[in-house]
Scaffold this motif. Structure first.
Motif, PDB file in Angstrom:
ATOM      1  N   ARG A 228     -24.373  33.569  85.139  1.00 12.26           N
ATOM      2  CA  ARG A 228     -22.956  33.643  85.397  1.00 12.26           C
ATOM      3  C   ARG A 228     -22.156  32.540  86.054  1.00 12.26           C
ATOM      4  NH1 ARG A 228     -19.849  38.135  89.258  1.00 12.26           N
ATOM      5  NH2 ARG A 228     -17.852  37.354  89.038  1.00 12.26           N
ATOM      6  N   THR A 229     -22.957  31.883  86.904  1.00  7.48           N
ATOM      7  CA  THR A 229     -22.673  30.324  87.274  1.00  7.48           C
ATOM      8  C   THR A 229     -22.589  29.310  86.209  1.00  7.48           C
ATOM      9  OG1 THR A 229     -23.484  31.255  89.500  1.00  7.48           O
ATOM     10  CG2 THR A 229     -23.090  28.881  89.315  1.00  7.48           C
ATOM     11  N   ALA A 230     -23.716  29.622  85.682  1.00  8.14           N
ATOM     12  CA  ALA A 230     -23.912  28.576  84.276  1.00  8.14           C
ATOM     13  C   ALA A 230     -23.040  28.715  83.299  1.00  8.14           C
ATOM     14  CB  ALA A 230     -25.374  28.772  83.717  1.00  8.14           C
ATOM     15  N   ARG A 231     -22.433  29.865  82.938  1.00  4.65           N
ATOM     16  CA  ARG A 231     -21.276  30.076  81.941  1.00  4.65           C
ATOM     17  C   ARG A 231     -19.823  29.539  82.472  1.00  4.65           C
ATOM     18  NH1 ARG A 231     -19.974  35.491  78.496  1.00  4.65           N
ATOM     19  NH2 ARG A 231     -18.378  34.588  77.260  1.00  4.65           N
ATOM     20  N   PHE A 232     -19.920  29.775  83.689  1.00  6.74           N
ATOM     21  CA  PHE A 232     -18.562  29.216  84.337  1.00  6.74           C
ATOM     22  C   PHE A 232     -18.617  27.712  84.301  1.00  6.74           C
ATOM     23  CE2 PHE A 232     -16.227  27.383  88.186  1.00  6.74           C
ATOM     24  CZ  PHE A 232     -15.045  27.858  87.834  1.00  6.74           C
ATOM     25  N   LEU A 233     -19.710  27.109  84.506  1.00  8.54           N
ATOM     26  CA  LEU A 233     -19.789  25.583  84.419  1.00  8.54           C
ATOM     27  C   LEU A 233     -19.661  24.985  83.344  1.00  8.54           C
ATOM     28  CD1 LEU A 233     -20.928  22.726  85.938  1.00  8.54           C
ATOM     29  CD2 LEU A 233     -23.298  23.401  85.242  1.00  8.54           C
ATOM     30  N   TYR A 234     -20.290  25.619  82.217  1.00 10.96           N
ATOM     31  CA  TYR A 234     -20.164  25.092  80.861  1.00 10.96           C
ATOM     32  C   TYR A 234     -18.862  25.438  80.125  1.00 10.96           C
ATOM     33  CZ  TYR A 234     -25.159  23.668  80.798  1.00 10.96           C
ATOM     34  OH  TYR A 234     -26.219  22.928  81.141  1.00 10.96           O
ATOM     35  N   ASP A 235     -18.301  26.559  80.760  1.00  7.49           N
ATOM     36  CA  ASP A 235     -16.829  26.720  80.277  1.00  7.49           C
ATOM     37  C   ASP A 235     -15.882  25.686  80.633  1.00  7.49           C
ATOM     38  OD1 ASP A 235     -17.727  28.660  78.517  1.00  7.49           O
ATOM     39  OD2 ASP A 235     -16.873  30.346  80.035  1.00  7.49           O
ATOM     40  N   SER A 236     -16.009  25.204  81.826  1.00  4.25           N
ATOM     41  CA  SER A 236     -15.421  24.150  82.429  1.00  4.25           C
ATOM     42  C   SER A 236     -15.337  22.951  81.932  1.00  4.25           C
ATOM     43  CB  SER A 236     -15.767  24.051  84.067  1.00  4.25           C
ATOM     44  OG  SER A 236     -15.087  25.432  84.886  1.00  4.25           O
ATOM     45  N   LEU A 237     -16.757  22.777  81.655  1.00  2.93           N
ATOM     46  CA  LEU A 237     -16.875  21.299  80.981  1.00  2.93           C
ATOM     47  C   LEU A 237     -16.280  21.296  79.506  1.00  2.93           C
ATOM     48  CD1 LEU A 237     -20.839  20.848  81.983  1.00  2.93           C
ATOM     49  CD2 LEU A 237     -19.045  19.498  82.753  1.00  2.93           C
ATOM     50  N   TRP A 238     -16.601  22.383  78.888  1.00  2.00           N
ATOM     51  CA  TRP A 238     -16.108  22.483  77.370  1.00  2.00           C
ATOM     52  C   TRP A 238     -14.561  22.419  77.543  1.00  2.00           C
ATOM     53  CZ3 TRP A 238     -12.717  26.003  74.929  1.00  2.00           C
ATOM     54  CH2 TRP A 238     -12.545  25.852  73.482  1.00  2.00           C
ATOM     55  N   SER A 239     -13.818  22.619  78.488  1.00  2.00           N
ATOM     56  CA  SER A 239     -12.354  22.725  78.455  1.00  2.00           C
ATOM     57  C   SER A 239     -11.720  21.362  79.026  1.00  2.00           C
ATOM     58  CB  SER A 239     -11.628  23.709  79.427  1.00  2.00           C
ATOM     59  OG  SER A 239     -12.110  23.469  80.869  1.00  2.00           O
ATOM     60  N   THR A 240     -12.742  20.486  79.251  1.00  2.00           N
ATOM     61  CA  THR A 240     -12.267  19.165  79.570  1.00  2.00           C
ATOM     62  C   THR A 240     -12.015  18.385  78.342  1.00  2.00           C
ATOM     63  OG1 THR A 240     -14.649  18.242  79.667  1.00  2.00           O
ATOM     64  CG2 THR A 240     -13.803  19.032  81.569  1.00  2.00           C
ATOM     65  N   ALA A 241     -11.049  17.491  78.516  1.00  2.00           N
ATOM     66  CA  ALA A 241     -10.653  16.547  77.433  1.00  2.00           C
ATOM     67  C   ALA A 241     -11.697  15.871  76.855  1.00  2.00           C
ATOM     68  CB  ALA A 241      -9.436  15.702  77.821  1.00  2.00           C
ATOM     69  N   SER A 242     -12.845  15.396  77.773  1.00  2.00           N
ATOM     70  CA  SER A 242     -13.641  14.461  77.262  1.00  2.00           C
ATOM     71  C   SER A 242     -14.551  15.158  76.324  1.00  2.00           C
ATOM     72  CB  SER A 242     -14.558  13.852  78.499  1.00  2.00           C
ATOM     73  OG  SER A 242     -13.805  13.170  79.316  1.00  2.00           O
ATOM     74  N   PRO A 243     -14.939  14.378  75.134  1.00  2.00           N
ATOM     75  CA  PRO A 243     -15.885  14.869  74.143  1.00  2.00           C
ATOM     76  C   PRO A 243     -17.429  15.103  74.908  1.00  2.00           C
ATOM     77  CG  PRO A 243     -15.546  12.767  73.500  1.00  2.00           C
ATOM     78  CD  PRO A 243     -14.665  12.985  74.665  1.00  2.00           C
ATOM     79  N   LEU A 244     -18.044  16.236  74.643  1.00  2.00           N
ATOM     80  CA  LEU A 244     -19.338  16.667  75.104  1.00  2.00           C
ATOM     81  C   LEU A 244     -20.411  16.264  74.284  1.00  2.00           C
ATOM     82  CD1 LEU A 244     -18.692  20.160  76.883  1.00  2.00           C
ATOM     83  CD2 LEU A 244     -18.463  17.908  77.973  1.00  2.00           C
ATOM     84  N   PRO A 245     -21.512  15.747  74.718  1.00  2.00           N
ATOM     85  CA  PRO A 245     -22.454  15.446  73.924  1.00  2.00           C
ATOM     86  C   PRO A 245     -23.026  16.897  73.252  1.00  2.00           C
ATOM     87  CG  PRO A 245     -23.100  14.686  76.094  1.00  2.00           C
ATOM     88  CD  PRO A 245     -21.791  15.774  76.271  1.00  2.00           C
TER      89      PRO A 245
END
Length: 749
Positions: free
Chosen positions: A505-522
């Motif tokens: 659950r915590t991991a999903r919140f973390l990665y959803d937050s990262l995905w919603s950022t403007a910066s492209p992810l690896p």
């Protein structure tokens, strides 16, 4: 007399004539059998041959033919025995005694050294062989007769066992094929053979790597002796320990004495050898030149070792007393400390030929080769020198790095020594890189953080390692203090910690937050963003995310991992066509190829796509060995059977059985022969199940029933009845197979 009466009389006479003839032949057979039991073989032979006249109509003919093979066997009449066996096998191929007769023939042919003829019979009547032991014996015999081409052919048909693999390697002229065969040999034995092969071909570095992979104790005396011989090159203390154990075992005293002489230059325990290998070791020991280790009078060794003598003064002493190893080695070591390794090797080179000085001289040569950028030569020399000193190990680590080999072990050896602080920090910095690249995050944070100062890369490695271990507060604090922000990579390492601890659950919140950022992810982080819902059981969201990533991604490892996970979700949904497609795409990545192809084969099998199974099996088999290969050969054969390719099915079922003896494999091989109309071959495959797996409750009763069916096809109805009656007797009339057997009997009556 009426016409009807005359007909009845003719029928009665015919029946009486048949009964008389049967009684006559029965009496002849009884006389022959009694004579055989009394050892009157000449009389028995005459009567049995009389029974065989017009054998098509004689119920005792198979028994008579069998007894003739026994008579000639007991009298050691080899050629008549072979002829009698030929007649019996060719005429009564349904008889249950055929395997025994063939086995006896093969044993006698092997005893006469007629291995090629034995192989011909074994090939012609392969369906009669209950096991492959006789094939192994034939191959061994050919090998001993130096009939190498035929031996290689026979071994290729033998079960995959250690002895066969080793002999196959001995017959091969290809180094890589030999190594591949040795890798299939279980345990330490295969590694020892690999070491010996690599040393024979001059690949000392690979031999050392193989030697280091031995991580268990060696108990077999012969293997321990060969391990001691390898340790002579790579680890003298281990050789000493092995020799100490071998000295307590009869037959190894001399070899251990030779090993110790070669290692330490001592000849006191040398004994006259008994065999060729001991002779070679003995001669090598005698050829070792003796080294005079005494110092000349007037030289104070302590003053040389502990005094402040310059290089010039040491050189002057050497000139006055040439050829003294102690003086030369001290001078050499002084030159090495000054960085003059070329001059140092010129001094020590003459001592390469002495057992007592060989290791040090080789170490110096390794350092000289390293200075010349001959990294392979440097690694070989330093490894064989067995020098654990920091200078040698640091050069070894650096040379390994240049060669693309793992330098970690050498760096760890350097750190275990007493070093000055500057050198220690230099080594620790190298180790941070290595530990991080290997995912050894605890080892990274165990090193002092202050050594990373001024090096952004090392500082990030340290912070990422903290995050990966769950110490996110300290990692974030250091990142903010050093760089003013926390990058995505550090967040991803913390995400890996959360996933490892199932904090989805915590991991999903973390990665959803990262995905919603403007910066492209690896790409790897996009893959993890899709993976987390799958781990939570939300496979619909996961599949949608994987496919979104696939649409926009580029072919790299996260891309193919997404393919693999998409295939798995389709498989769970029983969408086998889609699953097979995605597994096929995932298999384009070498690291995923094996698992992807295995899963793709299962998908095609589930969907009854037999051509797909065949195509995947052909690509999969080169990647497999042993039992896993046997399973794929079986699936390959089964798919070919369903596809109508009986010849291919037979070949692949036989390949599976060559690796694993399995009743299911025998059964489907029998079914293939039955479908092909080869009833004799089918009969004996079913019989093998009953013979080899009598307690198997699934395949053995099935096999007995199929034996009856096959005998019916062969028109051996009396034999078939006996089989069905035995099934009912053994399993009961109410048993499933008892019921089926009774149905067959009813149809036959």
């Amino acid at each position: 007399m009426t016409m009807h009466d005359r007909k009845r009389l003719c029928v009665t006479c015919a029946i009486l004539l048949i009964l008389v003839w049967t009684a006559v032949w029965a009496n002849d057979f009884a006389v022959a059998e009694q004579a055989f039991e009394q050892g009157l073989y000449t009389i028995a032979e005459v009567y049995f041959r009389a029974v065989l006249v017009d054998q098509a109509y004689r119920p005792y003919a198979p028994d008579a033919a069998f007894y003739l093979t026994r008579i000639y066997a007991n009298q050691n009449e080899f050629l008549p025995f072979v002829n009698a066996v030929n007649v019996f096998l060719a005429t009564y191929d349904f008889d249950e005694r055929c395997p025994h007769v063939l086995s006896d023939l093969l044993e006698r042919l092997c005893a006469h050294g007629a291995y090629r003829l034995a192989y011909e019979y074994a090939t012609r009547y392969n369906y009669l062989l209950d096991n492959d032991e006789v094939l192994c014996r034939i191959g061994h015999g050919m090998f001993e007769q130096h009939d190498t081409l035929w031996a290689a052919r026979v071994f290729s048909q033998c079960p995959i066992e250690d002895t066969i693999l080793i002999l196959q390697a001995a017959l091969s002229s290809d180094k890589e094929e030999k190594i591949s065969l040795f890798e299939q040999v279980k345990g330490i034995k295969g590694i020892v053979h690999t070491i010996e092969l690599l040393l024979e071909t001059g690949d000392t570095i690979s031999a050392y790597d193989a030697y280091c992979s031995i991580d268990t104790a060696v108990y077999d005396p012969e293997l321990l002796c060969r391990y001691a011989k390898a340790s002579l090159l790579f680890d003298i203390p281990k050789m000493d320990a092995a020799c100490k154990h071998l000295q307590t075992i009869s037959g190894y005293e001399k070899k251990t004495a030779y090993f110790e002489a070669l290692a330490h230059g001592t000849r006191e325990r040398l004994i006259i050898p008994d065999n060729e290998e001991e002779c070679r070791l003995f001669i090598t020991c005698l050829a070792l030149p003796a080294l005079d280790s005494d110092l000349p009078e007037g030289i104070d060794l302590d003053s040389i070792l502990h005094g402040s003598i310059s290089l010039e003064e040491l050189d002057s002493i050497r000139s006055a007393f040439p050829g003294i190893y102690l003086i030369d080695s001290i001078y050499c070591e002084a030159l090495v400390r000054e960085g003059k390794v070329h001059e140092a090797f010129n001094v020590i080179e003459p001592y390469l030929g002495y057992a007592q000085t060989y290791h040090y001289a080789r170490c110096v040569r390794g350092l000289e080769r390293y200075s010349k950028k001959d990294y392979a030569g440097a690694v070989q020399d330093i490894l064989l020198s067995q020098n654990q000193g920091p200078r040698a190990q640091y050069a070894l680590a650096q040379a390994n790095t240049y060669l693309g080999r793992d330098p970690l072990k050498a760096y760890e050896a350097v750190l275990s020594a007493h070093l000055d602080s500057t050198f220690r920090v230099q080594v620790q910095k190298e180790m941070i890189k290595l530990y991080f690249q290997k995912g050894m995050y605890a080892e990274v944070v165990a090193l002092p953080n202050d050594i990373t100062a001024g090096n952004d890369t090392l500082q990030k490695y340290y912070m990422y390692s903290l995050a990966h271990l769950g110490n996110v507060k300290k990692a974030d604090s250091l990142a903010l203090a050093t760089f003013g922000s926390i990058d995505h990579v550090q967040a991803d390492h913390y995400g890996a910690y959360l996933l490892a601890n199932k904090a989805y659950r915590t991991a999903r919140f973390l990665y959803d937050s990262l995905w919603s950022t403007a910066s492209p992810l690896p790409p790897a982080m996009y893959y993890t963003w899709a993976l987390v819902p799958m781990l939570q059981g939300d496979i619909d969201t996961a599949l949608a995310r994987f496919k979104e990533f696939i649409r926009h991604g580029t072919p790299d490892r996260p891309y193919y991992l997404s393919m693999f996970k998409s295939a798995t979700i389709h498989y769970l949904r029983e969408e086998f066509d889609s699953a097979a497609y995605y597994y096929g795409e995932a298999g384009k990545d070498d690291s995923l190829k094996l698992d992807a192809l295995q899963n793709q084969l299962i998908c095609y099998k589930k969907g009854a796509e037999w051509k797909g199974v065949i195509d995947v099996a052909e690509n999969l088999l080169p990647l497999l060995q042993g039992e896993t290969a046997a399973e794929v050969y079986f699936e390959y054969g089964y798919a070919q059977l369903r596809y109508g390719d009986f010849r291919g099915a037979i070949t692949n079922f036989q390949q599976a059985l060559q690796r694993v003896s399995n009743p299911e494999y025998f059964f489907w091989l029998g079914e293939t022969y039955l479908a092909k109309g080869d009833f004799v071959e089918a009969l004996y495959q079913y019989r093998k199940i009953a013979h080899l797996f009598p307690a198997d409750e699934m395949w053995t009763p099935t096999a007995w029933y199929k034996i009856g069916i096959t005998l019916e096809f062969m028109e051996q109805l009396d034999e078939a009845r006996k089989v069905y009656q035995d099934i009912i007797k053994k399993r009961g009339a109410a048993d499933t197979w008892g019921v089926e057997a009774q149905k067959r009997l009813d149809l036959m009556d």
